[in-house]
Write a protein that holds these residues in place. Structure first.
Motif, PDB file in Angstrom:
ATOM      1  N   PRO A   1       3.580   4.078   1.160  1.00 17.80           N
ATOM      2  CA  PRO A   1       4.440   4.211  -0.029  1.00 17.80           C
ATOM      3  C   PRO A   1       5.335   5.442  -0.001  1.00 17.80           C
ATOM      4  N   ALA A   2       4.996   6.433   0.813  1.00 18.80           N
ATOM      5  CA  ALA A   2       5.860   7.610   0.925  1.00 18.80           C
ATOM      6  C   ALA A   2       7.180   7.266   1.603  1.00 18.80           C
ATOM      7  N   LEU A   3       7.166   6.265   2.490  1.00 19.05           N
ATOM      8  CA  LEU A   3       8.380   5.843   3.178  1.00 19.05           C
ATOM      9  C   LEU A   3       9.002   4.609   2.532  1.00 19.05           C
ATOM     10  N   TYR A   4       8.203   3.847   1.795  1.00 19.03           N
ATOM     11  CA  TYR A   4       8.676   2.663   1.078  1.00 19.03           C
ATOM     12  C   TYR A   4       8.374   2.845  -0.410  1.00 19.03           C
ATOM     13  N   PRO A   5       8.928   3.876  -1.051  1.00 19.35           N
ATOM     14  CA  PRO A   5       8.569   4.160  -2.447  1.00 19.35           C
ATOM     15  C   PRO A   5       9.243   3.208  -3.425  1.00 19.35           C
ATOM     16  N   GLU A   6       8.676   3.143  -4.611  1.00 19.41           N
ATOM     17  CA  GLU A   6       9.308   2.379  -5.678  1.00 19.41           C
ATOM     18  C   GLU A   6      10.586   3.094  -6.130  1.00 19.41           C
ATOM     19  N   ASN A   7      11.502   2.327  -6.691  1.00 22.03           N
ATOM     20  CA  ASN A   7      12.775   2.901  -7.112  1.00 22.03           C
ATOM     21  C   ASN A   7      12.688   3.529  -8.499  1.00 22.03           C
TER      22      ASN A   7
END
Length: 352
Positions: free
Chosen positions: A129-135
């Motif tokens: 999630p650090a590289l694919y975080p929520e917007n």
């Protein structure tokens, strides 16, 4: 005498509308030539509706017109490549390991969105999630319709980027679906940039830097921009050249991953923004870049046939995630990147 610098125009419509093999071959050959010689391309025939571009421009205007303190409420935690970036908080040159002690940080402000873990429920590997975080999105009451307008453009730019990778595969003699194997859960980011600041916020006496010299990080960037001077590209002649998008064209440039995969047959072109100053004021300039970067776990190493027998590749293997993390640590966290020696050398050798 050297030919004048120009960004080649490539029509990708044969890949958009289902052209013949011969038509696609012409496009692929033109793309190969453009990527060998310049690394920036004026792409036409992309079929992006004018309405989508107009809605994007209005979304950019509406968001950046908000008060600074309101925008700052959408700043992400350190290390998260989403949300609002205030002016003078980044230094893109540090992504190349270039120090500029006598120059302020880049004065642009930005807003980032991108692919999140939830966008890839069928990913073949666990996603960080650090590289694919929520917007982070502004409230609908603050900027009505902002999210819808931005996501519409994001979808169009993503389609163009994936079309371009099909062109790239043909141009490089790869299997038609080769890039699908490294983009199934691509680290895609959309960055909206604004280069105009209120009066009194910038000292115009120094070396004004809208966005410092840098290369993009991944596979390919699809750029919408105002037809306003400011974007400069480093040519093979070692000089910086102004680039303005042609009518109806999207500017496209290669990222580091393509330079490394092709062992610099194709280059990730260095560029910067030096906005014009007219009567002591900065002329407004907007741009929106869609970065199609590739899968976090995709290994980037020289493709077969790109390294001569008996020679070593110009770059060691690296994953997309490792490379982008090092670059972002430079630009956003202001940590010097020590893994961009070849790109930095081109900047240092340029006629600045």
């Amino acid at each position: 005498m050297n030919a004048p610098f120009e960004v080649p125009v490539v029509d990708i419509s044969p890949y958009v509308r289902g052209g013949t093999d011969a038509e696609r071959a012409v496009t692929a050959d033109a793309m190969d030539t453009a990527c060998r010689t310049v690394g920036f391309v004026q792409v036409v025939g992309h079929a992006v509706p004018d309405e989508a571009a107009a809605d994007l421009a209005s979304a950019v205007d509406d968001f950046f017109a908000l008060p600074l303190e309101t925008k700052k409420q959408l700043c992400a935690p350190k290390g998260v490549n989403r949300g609002y970036t205030p002016p003078k908080s980044e230094n893109l040159s540090l992504s190349l390991g270039l120090q500029a002690a006598d120059r302020m940080n880049d004065f642009f402000e930005a807003f980032n969105t991108g692919a999140a873990v939830a966008d890839y429920p069928d990913a073949s590997v666990p996603l960080d999630p650090a590289l694919y975080p929520e917007n982070l999105w502004p409230a609908e009451s603050l900027v009505p319709g902002f999210r819808q307008r931005v996501q519409t453009w994001e979808a169009q730019a993503g389609r163009v980027a994936r079309t371009l990778t099909a062109v790239f595969a043909d141009a490089l003699g790869l299997e038609p679906d080769w890039f699908r194997g490294v983009t199934g859960h691509s680290l895609d980011v959309l960055r909206m940039n604004n280069y105009a600041l209120p009066p009194g916020t910038v000292d115009l006496d120094g070396d004004l830097t809208g966005m410092g010299e840098h290369t993009d990080y991944g596979i390919v960037t699809v750029l919408w921009a105002d037809q306003v001077p400011g974007l400069q590209v480093l040519g093979r002649d070692g000089h910086w050249h102004d680039v303005v998008p042609a009518d109806g064209a999207l500017l496209v440039n290669l990222g580091d991953a393509m330079a490394r995969w092709t062992n610099e047959r194709w280059m990730s072109t260095l560029h910067r923004v030096k906005p014009p100053v007219v009567d002591g004021s900065i002329q407004r300039r907007r741009s929106v870049a869609f970065f199609h970067d590739g899968d976090v776990d995709a290994v980037v190493t020289a493709l077969p046939g790109t390294v001569e027998d008996g020679e070593e590749p110009l770059y060691p293997p690296v994953t997309i995630g490792e490379h982008i993390s090092a670059k972002l640590a430079g630009s956003r966290d202001l940590q010097e990147n020590t893994d961009a020696v070849r790109e930095a050398a081109r900047v240092l050798a340029s006629a600045r």
